[in-house]
Every structure is written in structure tokens, then in C-alpha cells.
Write an enzyme that holds these catalytic residues in place. Sequence first.
Site, PDB file in Angstrom:
ATOM      1  N   SER A   9       0.985  -1.221   0.080  1.00 53.38           N
ATOM      2  CA  SER A   9      -0.039   0.045  -0.105  1.00 53.38           C
ATOM      3  C   SER A   9       0.808   1.326   0.155  1.00 53.38           C
ATOM      4  CB  SER A   9      -0.897   0.011   1.304  1.00 53.38           C
ATOM      5  OG  SER A   9      -1.755  -1.213   1.279  1.00 53.38           O
ATOM      6  N   ALA A 259       7.994  -0.862  10.520  1.00 50.06           N
ATOM      7  CA  ALA A 259       6.488  -0.321  10.255  1.00 50.06           C
ATOM      8  C   ALA A 259       6.801   0.834   9.499  1.00 50.06           C
ATOM      9  CB  ALA A 259       5.813  -0.670  11.283  1.00 50.06           C
ATOM     10  N   LYS A 260       6.020   1.192   8.569  1.00 49.66           N
ATOM     11  CA  LYS A 260       6.111   2.352   7.926  1.00 49.66           C
ATOM     12  C   LYS A 260       5.806   3.612   8.724  1.00 49.66           C
ATOM     13  CE  LYS A 260       3.960   0.737   3.832  1.00 49.66           C
ATOM     14  NZ  LYS A 260       2.751   0.363   3.311  1.00 49.66           N
ATOM     15  N   ARG A 261       5.077   3.390   9.927  1.00 48.07           N
ATOM     16  CA  ARG A 261       4.734   4.666  10.767  1.00 48.07           C
ATOM     17  C   ARG A 261       5.966   4.865  11.562  1.00 48.07           C
ATOM     18  NH1 ARG A 261       1.092   1.290  10.913  1.00 48.07           N
ATOM     19  NH2 ARG A 261       1.438  -0.466  12.271  1.00 48.07           N
ATOM     20  N   ASP A 262       6.763   4.005  12.051  1.00 48.52           N
ATOM     21  CA  ASP A 262       8.133   4.127  12.967  1.00 48.52           C
ATOM     22  C   ASP A 262       8.807   4.688  11.964  1.00 48.52           C
ATOM     23  OD1 ASP A 262       6.530   2.648  14.799  1.00 48.52           O
ATOM     24  OD2 ASP A 262       7.474   0.688  14.337  1.00 48.52           O
TER      25      ASP A 262
END
Length: 286
Positions: A9, A259-262
Site C-alpha cells: 500500500s 513499520a512504515k509509521r515508525d
Amino acid sequence: MLTSRFAPSPTGRLHRGHAFSALTAWRAAREAGGRFLLRIEDIDPTRCRPEFEAAILEDLAWLGLDWDGPVRRQSEHLTEYAAVIEALDGRGMLYRCFRTRKDILDGIGDAPHGPVEAARPGPHAPEEAARPGPHPAEEEGALLAEGRPFAWRLSLDRAREALGDRWEALAFVEEGRGLITARPETAGDVVLARKDAGTAYHVAVTHDDALQGVSHVIRGEDLFEATHVQVLIQALMGWPTPVYRHHRLLVGDDGRRYAKRDRSVTLEQLRAGGLTPEQLRAELGF
Ligand code: GLU
């Protein structure tokens, strides 16, 4: 023919974990003389961005991956997913749920990443396991008349009724582990579509895996629970169930998964820092 895919994504830059996942799926296809597909899962207009898609293609090419056929972009196929929702609704498998909260909206295009995520309060855990049931007809009529947004949930009760004996037989092959009984009930009445977003992850992914003839779904073990739901959708829609392989997740120096958000180090940053694709592949075991 073995057909695998990588289905990111475009909500951020790729990191080492994505590289490992993509390489794993790619190598399975190439070793078998099969096909490797690239699919961009961009059904969430609030979080996906074209520049991230461009970056994904660039990163994968840098890594030395090649894919067969054109890249499938899910945002260009929303009517196909809507048709699945319509078909399931026509058979009474769905109900409207107005009880949605902002967190569903936030995560609508995401795969509900599993156990690791469940440990902290993520957007999916409480909602995904919910089984609120249909609203009483009068209430539903009133909410509809008010124009309130709603989600379509898959009714486990109706699905079980429709499948009869086949419910107990729901299963999938996990490579290296054999046949696993599917337990879709642990996810509750999952949200399959929202009025505003049209579709949610489970519909788009199962539709495309079937349409594209994906024989082997190779992805991270954080999506293991999602497979149980997807096997149910495949059974309801008469689609084949691919073979699955849920690979281990890479963890960073701090022991937490990438993770992308990290602030996981992105492939772009690694590249800028002078790492070569050969070095990264070697480090990841390829
Ligand atoms: N698009 C999903 C994600 O980014 C992965 C879907 C899948 O591999 O089934 O998490």
C-alpha cells in the site's frame, strides 16, 4: 504455474521488511519458473499517495526485482470491488452498520496487521472483532434517511448458514505447516465496505488474488489472521483458495518489527547512505 505477488500500500516509503517480503515472493516465483506480480493496494484515498507509488517502483527496481505484466492499481478497479459487495449483499450476507468510529475510517485501506499490532491499541483490533449485528429496521431506516454514513459488515451467521457443511471444512494450506482450519469467527463480522471508501482491504485483496490467478500468497505473518477471513470470502464467492506462506517479520535493532509509521530506515535512506542492492540482498539472505 506458480504465481506470487507483492502487494504494498503506497502509504509510505518501503523499508527492509518490505524488501524481505518482496524478495521472498519474487524468489518463489522465479525459482519455480512462475509469474511474479506487483499490485498497488491504494484503495484508501486518505492515506495513499502517488509519490509513494512511484517510490515503490523505484525501490523495487533498485533492489533488482522484475515483475510480469502491468502493475495493477486497485484504485482503478473500484467498480469491480463494488460488484463483489453487491453480489454478497444480494445474497443477504451483509448488513449495514452505522456504529462506525473514526478509527475504522482511518484504517479502511489497510490490511489488519495481526498479533504484533494487537498488542498496542491499533485501529483494527476492537472494531474487527466486533459483531454488533444489524440495526433494528426502524432505526436503520431513520439513520439512512438522515444520510448517516455506514459500513457493510459480513454477517458470520448468514455466511455460516449459506455454507452449511462447508463451514466446518474451511481451510487453507500453509506452506511448511500443512492444512490449517480457517477460523473466520475470531475476526467477528468484518467490515467489507464503507459508503465513503467503497471497499475495504479484504474484498479488494481476495478479488484480485482470484482474478490474477495468484496461486501462492506469500506475505508477512502479521496477516495470518486476515487469511482466515479471506478464506471465508473465497468460499462465499466461489474463488479458489491459494496456498499461503506467512513469513517471519524482520525486526530492527530495538527488537520491534519494521513499520512504515515508525522511523524504520527506508530503502531510500539506505541507498543514500551508500548501501548497494547486493549488500542489502545478502543481508536479507538473498
Ligand atoms: N496491501 C497490504 C499491506 O500493505 C498487503 C496485502 C497482502 O499482502 O495481502 O499490508
